[in-house]
Design a protein around this motif. Sequence first.
Motif, PDB file in Angstrom:
ATOM      1  N   ARG A 276       7.317   3.519  11.188  1.00  0.00           N
ATOM      2  CA  ARG A 276       7.806   3.427   9.809  1.00  0.00           C
ATOM      3  C   ARG A 276       9.337   3.517   9.783  1.00  0.00           C
ATOM      4  NH1 ARG A 276       5.258   6.360   4.521  1.00  0.00           N
ATOM      5  NH2 ARG A 276       3.506   5.104   5.257  1.00  0.00           N
ATOM      6  N   ASN A 279      10.794   0.158  10.993  1.00  0.00           N
ATOM      7  CA  ASN A 279      10.717  -0.879   9.958  1.00  0.00           C
ATOM      8  C   ASN A 279      11.683  -0.596   8.801  1.00  0.00           C
ATOM      9  OD1 ASN A 279       8.721  -2.799  10.938  1.00  0.00           O
ATOM     10  ND2 ASN A 279       7.242  -1.126  10.772  1.00  0.00           N
ATOM     11  N   LYS A 283      14.666  -3.345   7.753  1.00  0.00           N
ATOM     12  CA  LYS A 283      14.809  -3.947   6.418  1.00  0.00           C
ATOM     13  C   LYS A 283      16.274  -4.097   6.021  1.00  0.00           C
ATOM     14  CE  LYS A 283      10.369  -2.496   4.466  1.00  0.00           C
ATOM     15  NZ  LYS A 283       9.692  -1.590   3.491  1.00  0.00           N
ATOM     16  N   TYR A 287      16.019  -9.343   9.867  1.00  0.00           N
ATOM     17  CA  TYR A 287      14.697  -9.405  10.489  1.00  0.00           C
ATOM     18  C   TYR A 287      13.634  -9.232   9.414  1.00  0.00           C
ATOM     19  CZ  TYR A 287      11.174  -8.688  14.161  1.00  0.00           C
ATOM     20  OH  TYR A 287      10.096  -8.811  14.995  1.00  0.00           O
ATOM     21  N   ARG A 288      12.688 -10.149   9.333  1.00  0.00           N
ATOM     22  CA  ARG A 288      11.746 -10.135   8.224  1.00  0.00           C
ATOM     23  C   ARG A 288      10.310  -9.796   8.621  1.00  0.00           C
ATOM     24  NH1 ARG A 288      15.346  -9.038   6.065  1.00  0.00           N
ATOM     25  NH2 ARG A 288      16.670 -10.166   4.591  1.00  0.00           N
ATOM     26  N   LYS A 289      10.049  -9.598   9.891  1.00  0.00           N
ATOM     27  CA  LYS A 289       8.688  -9.252  10.318  1.00  0.00           C
ATOM     28  C   LYS A 289       8.496  -7.738  10.227  1.00  0.00           C
ATOM     29  CE  LYS A 289       8.694 -13.037  13.681  1.00  0.00           C
ATOM     30  NZ  LYS A 289       8.658 -13.370  15.132  1.00  0.00           N
ATOM     31  N   THR A 290       7.225  -7.322  10.225  1.00  0.00           N
ATOM     32  CA  THR A 290       6.894  -5.895  10.270  1.00  0.00           C
ATOM     33  C   THR A 290       6.379  -5.555  11.662  1.00  0.00           C
ATOM     34  OG1 THR A 290       6.322  -5.835   7.920  1.00  0.00           O
ATOM     35  CG2 THR A 290       5.446  -4.067   9.310  1.00  0.00           C
ATOM     36  N   THR A 292       4.229  -3.502  14.041  1.00  0.00           N
ATOM     37  CA  THR A 292       3.011  -2.684  13.890  1.00  0.00           C
ATOM     38  C   THR A 292       2.594  -1.991  15.173  1.00  0.00           C
ATOM     39  OG1 THR A 292       1.557  -4.562  14.372  1.00  0.00           O
ATOM     40  CG2 THR A 292       2.168  -4.210  12.060  1.00  0.00           C
ATOM     41  N   ASP A 297       4.434  -6.791  19.398  1.00  0.00           N
ATOM     42  CA  ASP A 297       5.425  -7.026  18.340  1.00  0.00           C
ATOM     43  C   ASP A 297       6.872  -6.883  18.804  1.00  0.00           C
ATOM     44  OD1 ASP A 297       3.311  -7.479  16.709  1.00  0.00           O
ATOM     45  OD2 ASP A 297       3.657  -5.798  15.346  1.00  0.00           O
ATOM     46  N   ALA A 303      13.221  -7.726  17.623  1.00  0.00           N
ATOM     47  CA  ALA A 303      13.262  -6.554  16.738  1.00  0.00           C
ATOM     48  C   ALA A 303      14.265  -5.529  17.260  1.00  0.00           C
ATOM     49  CB  ALA A 303      11.869  -5.934  16.624  1.00  0.00           C
TER      50      ALA A 303
END
Length: 659
Positions: A276, A279, A283, A287-290, A292, A297, A303
Amino acid sequence: MSGYVGILVSDPWLQNQFTQVELRSLKTQFMSMRRESGKLTLGDLPSKMSRLKVIGEILTEEERELIIQDMYQNMDDEVDFESFLRVYLKLQAQATSRRGSGAKDSFSFLKAATTTLLHTISESEKASYVEHINNYLKDDEFLKKYLPIDPSTNDLFEIAKDGVLLCKLINVAVPGTIDERAINTKRILNPWERNENHTLCLNSAKAIGCTVVNIGTQDFIEGRRHLVLGVISQIIKIQLLADLNLKKTPQLVELVDDSKDVEELMSLPPEKILLRWMNFQLKKSEYRKTVTNFSSDVKDAEAYAYLLKVLAPEHGDKSIFAVKDPLGRAKLVLQHADRMGCKRYLTAKDIVEGSPNLNLAFVAHIFQHRNGLSTQTKQISFLDASLEDTQVSREERAFRFWINSFGHSTYINNVFEDVRNGWVLLETLDKVSPGIVNWKIANKPPIKMPFKKVENCNQVVKIGKQLKFSLVNVAGNDIVQGNKKLILAYLWQLMRFNILQLLKNLRFHSHGKEISDADILEWANTKVRNNGSHSRMDSFKDKSLSDGIFFLELLSAVQPRVVNWSLVTKGVSDEEKKMNASYIISIARKLGCTIFLLPEDITEVNQKMILTLTASIMYWFLQHPVDERPSATSDSETSSNSTTDDSASDSSSSENGML
């Protein structure tokens, strides 16, 4: 293999596939599955074996069924233990092969290594953990003659054979867990002294939250690499994730907006909080992916590139975003981390291969070094109210580690949240009183319908009343709603019942009679008096116990060589009392007691924890006839000596002392 294993398994080939501790654990699983429906058929195994680590996490139920159908023609045939083991080995091989190919990797931080038969090790992980050990223990007076360890060799496992390294590593992860005066640190240790160190290590590892149900002291002595590395990885994980909670890092409140979100955040395991946080920082970038997980990932290192750009833009290399090759990008990421001064124990290859353990460790190091959160904690009124008071927090911790010591399929991160569906409580009840749970009416997680959680918790309450717990006006819904006071009261009664049952089951001492708190109190006073001391405990809340002298007398009475009296203080000042309490806990664990109390529980005379400590010492004593204990000769070269044998340690690992 010993005769004990032969009793479980007659096939010599099968005997050679397992350690004794592994066989005992699998036998327990097998018996539990069979009890649930009265008998166990091949057709039952695809669903029931989902609870086993690796197999349940990697293979689907349909895949498990196809594999078993290839082995046997009639799925209605009843399964005996040896057939169960053959199916297990086949499924294990398939799952391990799948994991190696990277098809699916949902493991927690190497927890599986101590709870399965995964007998291979990752050289990359070994090298990372060796570097971590070299870095954090390089100044230790005893270990510096062995460090640095060469990661390209198996020296790590040789050095770990005397138990000192792992004890020291536990203290790095959770300072003060082991009183180092209790560690045997002679240059050459005899077999008893090595065994004592390993027993101290295993019981202390349980006490900080490690899962070690399938490990005995012999595994360390023989240098079983996958098991030793599994314990080391869990200890390091606990160290790296120690700050990922609101008590240690209140700035984490930035990740949430209101009180409801704070409660949710506090209930999350540290790995989830770390995701969390990652991420939350991402934000702030393009970078627009999450993210997990710490595997697929992050394999492309993109990332990471954006995360480090947010946290330390001054050390960045703008060219990184033009690099198309993941391996090249991963190399630039690690160079960025180096310029930040961030410790990292993985390679670019580890990133692109998606090593979940090493990637988690990397992100945890980044968080420790620069978390990017505000230095000014938000002034949110509900934050202080959400943090538990010290006593409640301490009891929650003890019960959490006690439950996890059973090795359930679900690992508990927060008692108040994780018991609300009733399943873990049913599993614990079944361990404490085998056969008492009606599994036919139990609902296995994940449970989406609230009424099914209530059904589980209603059975929990019903069984509690059957065991004569005090549960006036208590309903299953109270547990589902997370009533903290009630949950703590229930768990204390369950722990106490377990203690008394263990003592009762030593029938040659109790003759099958019920054991009471008064019996434990009388036993302790009698042992101390017969040893020539005038110390006495009037009750488990006797304030005079705060100096620790009575328990040192008791430990000396049950094993004369366990206490080094030259290290004992008079227990007058608060500091002296705490030193004695710390020493008591470590030598009790070194003796073979599995206990979950803290020094403060002794100095403040916490009645519940004082009872568990006394009962644990009594249980150990009654398990060991006098002629099984070595002589009371002390050794001036070692700071403290105690004795326990291998069978006792294995028993402690399989039964967990349950105290």
